[in-house]
Design a protein around this motif. Structure first.
Motif, PDB file in Angstrom:
ATOM      1  N   ALA A   7      -3.943 -55.037  31.188  1.00 11.49           N
ATOM      2  CA  ALA A   7      -4.963 -55.151  30.140  1.00 11.49           C
ATOM      3  C   ALA A   7      -6.354 -55.125  30.752  1.00 11.49           C
ATOM      4  N   ARG A   8      -6.914 -53.936  30.861  1.00 17.35           N
ATOM      5  CA  ARG A   8      -8.298 -53.813  31.336  1.00 17.35           C
ATOM      6  C   ARG A   8      -9.271 -54.114  30.211  1.00 17.35           C
ATOM      7  N   ASP A   9      -8.821 -53.913  28.983  1.00 16.99           N
ATOM      8  CA  ASP A   9      -9.632 -54.156  27.798  1.00 16.99           C
ATOM      9  C   ASP A   9      -9.011 -55.322  27.032  1.00 16.99           C
ATOM     10  N   HIS A  10      -9.712 -55.734  25.983  1.00 16.33           N
ATOM     11  CA  HIS A  10      -9.127 -56.737  25.092  1.00 16.33           C
ATOM     12  C   HIS A  10      -8.045 -56.042  24.268  1.00 16.33           C
ATOM     13  N   VAL A  11      -6.845 -56.526  24.382  1.00 19.24           N
ATOM     14  CA  VAL A  11      -5.680 -55.940  23.731  1.00 19.24           C
ATOM     15  C   VAL A  11      -5.054 -57.028  22.871  1.00 19.24           C
ATOM     16  N   ASP A  12      -4.539 -56.644  21.705  1.00 22.23           N
ATOM     17  CA  ASP A  12      -3.841 -57.644  20.902  1.00 22.23           C
ATOM     18  C   ASP A  12      -2.356 -57.290  20.838  1.00 22.23           C
ATOM     19  N   ALA A  13      -1.576 -58.203  20.301  1.00 24.84           N
ATOM     20  CA  ALA A  13      -0.131 -58.028  20.249  1.00 24.84           C
ATOM     21  C   ALA A  13       0.255 -56.796  19.439  1.00 24.84           C
ATOM     22  N   ALA A  14      -0.502 -56.480  18.408  1.00 23.76           N
ATOM     23  CA  ALA A  14      -0.197 -55.305  17.582  1.00 23.76           C
ATOM     24  C   ALA A  14      -0.292 -54.022  18.408  1.00 23.76           C
ATOM     25  N   ARG A  15      -1.274 -53.935  19.284  1.00 27.45           N
ATOM     26  CA  ARG A  15      -1.403 -52.744  20.150  1.00 27.45           C
ATOM     27  C   ARG A  15      -0.237 -52.653  21.120  1.00 27.45           C
ATOM     28  N   VAL A  16       0.204 -53.804  21.649  1.00 27.88           N
ATOM     29  CA  VAL A  16       1.359 -53.797  22.547  1.00 27.88           C
ATOM     30  C   VAL A  16       2.590 -53.339  21.780  1.00 27.88           C
ATOM     31  N   ASP A  27      11.796 -61.874  22.310  1.00 29.72           N
ATOM     32  CA  ASP A  27      12.671 -62.213  23.434  1.00 29.72           C
ATOM     33  C   ASP A  27      12.422 -61.394  24.694  1.00 29.72           C
ATOM     34  N   ALA A  28      11.437 -60.507  24.685  1.00 31.89           N
ATOM     35  CA  ALA A  28      11.098 -59.776  25.906  1.00 31.89           C
ATOM     36  C   ALA A  28      10.334 -60.707  26.845  1.00 31.89           C
ATOM     37  N   GLU A  29      10.490 -60.473  28.133  1.00 30.61           N
ATOM     38  CA  GLU A  29       9.672 -61.169  29.120  1.00 30.61           C
ATOM     39  C   GLU A  29       8.469 -60.284  29.389  1.00 30.61           C
ATOM     40  N   VAL A  30       7.282 -60.840  29.204  1.00 26.52           N
ATOM     41  CA  VAL A  30       6.073 -60.046  29.348  1.00 26.52           C
ATOM     42  C   VAL A  30       5.117 -60.741  30.306  1.00 26.52           C
ATOM     43  N   LEU A  31       4.626 -59.982  31.261  1.00 26.48           N
ATOM     44  CA  LEU A  31       3.564 -60.460  32.144  1.00 26.48           C
ATOM     45  C   LEU A  31       2.331 -59.631  31.851  1.00 26.48           C
ATOM     46  N   VAL A  32       1.280 -60.288  31.407  1.00 21.05           N
ATOM     47  CA  VAL A  32       0.014 -59.623  31.138  1.00 21.05           C
ATOM     48  C   VAL A  32      -0.856 -59.778  32.381  1.00 21.05           C
ATOM     49  N   VAL A  33      -1.238 -58.656  32.962  1.00 17.85           N
ATOM     50  CA  VAL A  33      -2.099 -58.665  34.140  1.00 17.85           C
ATOM     51  C   VAL A  33      -3.475 -58.175  33.709  1.00 17.85           C
ATOM     52  N   ALA A  56     -11.371 -62.013  32.710  1.00 19.60           N
ATOM     53  CA  ALA A  56      -9.995 -61.535  32.855  1.00 19.60           C
ATOM     54  C   ALA A  56      -9.003 -62.586  32.380  1.00 19.60           C
ATOM     55  N   SER A  57      -9.244 -63.834  32.730  1.00 19.26           N
ATOM     56  CA  SER A  57      -8.358 -64.915  32.315  1.00 19.26           C
ATOM     57  C   SER A  57      -8.316 -65.036  30.795  1.00 19.26           C
ATOM     58  N   GLU A  58      -9.483 -64.983  30.179  1.00 20.62           N
ATOM     59  CA  GLU A  58      -9.573 -65.075  28.713  1.00 20.62           C
ATOM     60  C   GLU A  58      -8.883 -63.876  28.055  1.00 20.62           C
ATOM     61  N   ARG A  59      -9.133 -62.694  28.585  1.00 20.16           N
ATOM     62  CA  ARG A  59      -8.532 -61.470  28.056  1.00 20.16           C
ATOM     63  C   ARG A  59      -7.014 -61.537  28.132  1.00 20.16           C
ATOM     64  N   GLY A  60      -6.500 -61.916  29.290  1.00 22.02           N
ATOM     65  CA  GLY A  60      -5.050 -61.990  29.480  1.00 22.02           C
ATOM     66  C   GLY A  60      -4.391 -63.031  28.617  1.00 22.02           C
ATOM     67  N   GLU A  61      -4.988 -64.205  28.531  1.00 18.67           N
ATOM     68  CA  GLU A  61      -4.394 -65.281  27.735  1.00 18.67           C
ATOM     69  C   GLU A  61      -4.394 -64.930  26.257  1.00 18.67           C
ATOM     70  N   ALA A  96       9.332 -55.548  36.747  1.00 17.23           N
ATOM     71  CA  ALA A  96       9.263 -55.026  35.380  1.00 17.23           C
ATOM     72  C   ALA A  96      10.173 -53.817  35.193  1.00 17.23           C
ATOM     73  N   ASP A  97      10.662 -53.671  33.959  1.00 19.21           N
ATOM     74  CA  ASP A  97      11.416 -52.485  33.561  1.00 19.21           C
ATOM     75  C   ASP A  97      10.466 -51.389  33.090  1.00 19.21           C
ATOM     76  N   ARG A  98       9.303 -51.829  32.637  1.00 21.32           N
ATOM     77  CA  ARG A  98       8.340 -50.900  32.051  1.00 21.32           C
ATOM     78  C   ARG A  98       6.931 -51.451  32.221  1.00 21.32           C
ATOM     79  N   ILE A  99       5.973 -50.553  32.396  1.00 22.54           N
ATOM     80  CA  ILE A  99       4.571 -50.947  32.520  1.00 22.54           C
ATOM     81  C   ILE A  99       3.782 -50.248  31.416  1.00 22.54           C
ATOM     82  N   LEU A 100       2.999 -51.015  30.680  1.00 25.63           N
ATOM     83  CA  LEU A 100       2.078 -50.470  29.693  1.00 25.63           C
ATOM     84  C   LEU A 100       0.681 -50.566  30.271  1.00 25.63           C
ATOM     85  N   VAL A 101      -0.012 -49.451  30.356  1.00 26.01           N
ATOM     86  CA  VAL A 101      -1.364 -49.424  30.897  1.00 26.01           C
ATOM     87  C   VAL A 101      -2.338 -49.206  29.748  1.00 26.01           C
ATOM     88  N   PHE A 102      -3.121 -50.231  29.449  1.00 25.86           N
ATOM     89  CA  PHE A 102      -4.176 -50.114  28.452  1.00 25.86           C
ATOM     90  C   PHE A 102      -5.454 -49.793  29.216  1.00 25.86           C
TER      91      PHE A 102
END
Length: 123
Positions: A7-16, A27-33, A56-61, A96-102
């Motif tokens: 997450a380089r930008d502010h991303v919300d759950a709907a975008r993910v 039930d997915a395990e997700v690590l937001v970097v 970055a901390s605020e964006r990720g959380e 990870a099984d998959r990486i999403l790049v925003f």
């Protein structure tokens, strides 16, 4: 499913969620970097990273919190300023099984060329 979200930008759950058509994030395990990128090269060279780390901390959380509300097991990490390095560091402890790049397709391509995991450019 184990998903790493860059997450380089502010991303919300709907975008993910929209970046994972057909996949349920419950039930997915997700690590937001969230990379702690500097606003300018001058700030980088002066080692004034506090603002970048806080952003970055605020964006990720924010992303992780939204994903937890949808049933995902999500946590966040503040990563290196270099997004590709941040992803590689995260994969050392989160296979990870998959990486999403925003960000942009060019960044997604850089990540693809440096890891052996499926990478999706997300908008």
């Amino acid at each position: 499913m184990r998903i790493l979200v860059l997450a380089r930008d502010h991303v919300d759950a709907a975008r993910v969620r929209s970046a994972l058509p057909g996949d349920d994030i419950a039930d997915a395990e997700v690590l937001v970097v969230a990379p702690a990128e500097q606003e300018s090269k001058l700030r980088f060279w002066m080692s004034d990273a506090d603002d970048a780390i806080a952003d970055a901390s605020e964006r990720g959380e924010g992303v992780a919190e939204g994903l937890r509300e949808e049933g995902a097991h999500a946590r966040t990490e503040t990563g290196e300023a270099d997004p590709v390095l941040a992803v590689r560091d995260a994969l050392a402890t989160f296979p990870a099984d998959r990486i999403l790049v925003f960000g942009d397709e060019e960044l997604a391509q850089e990540v693809r060329s440096s890891v052996d995991v499926e990478v999706t450019a997300a908008s």
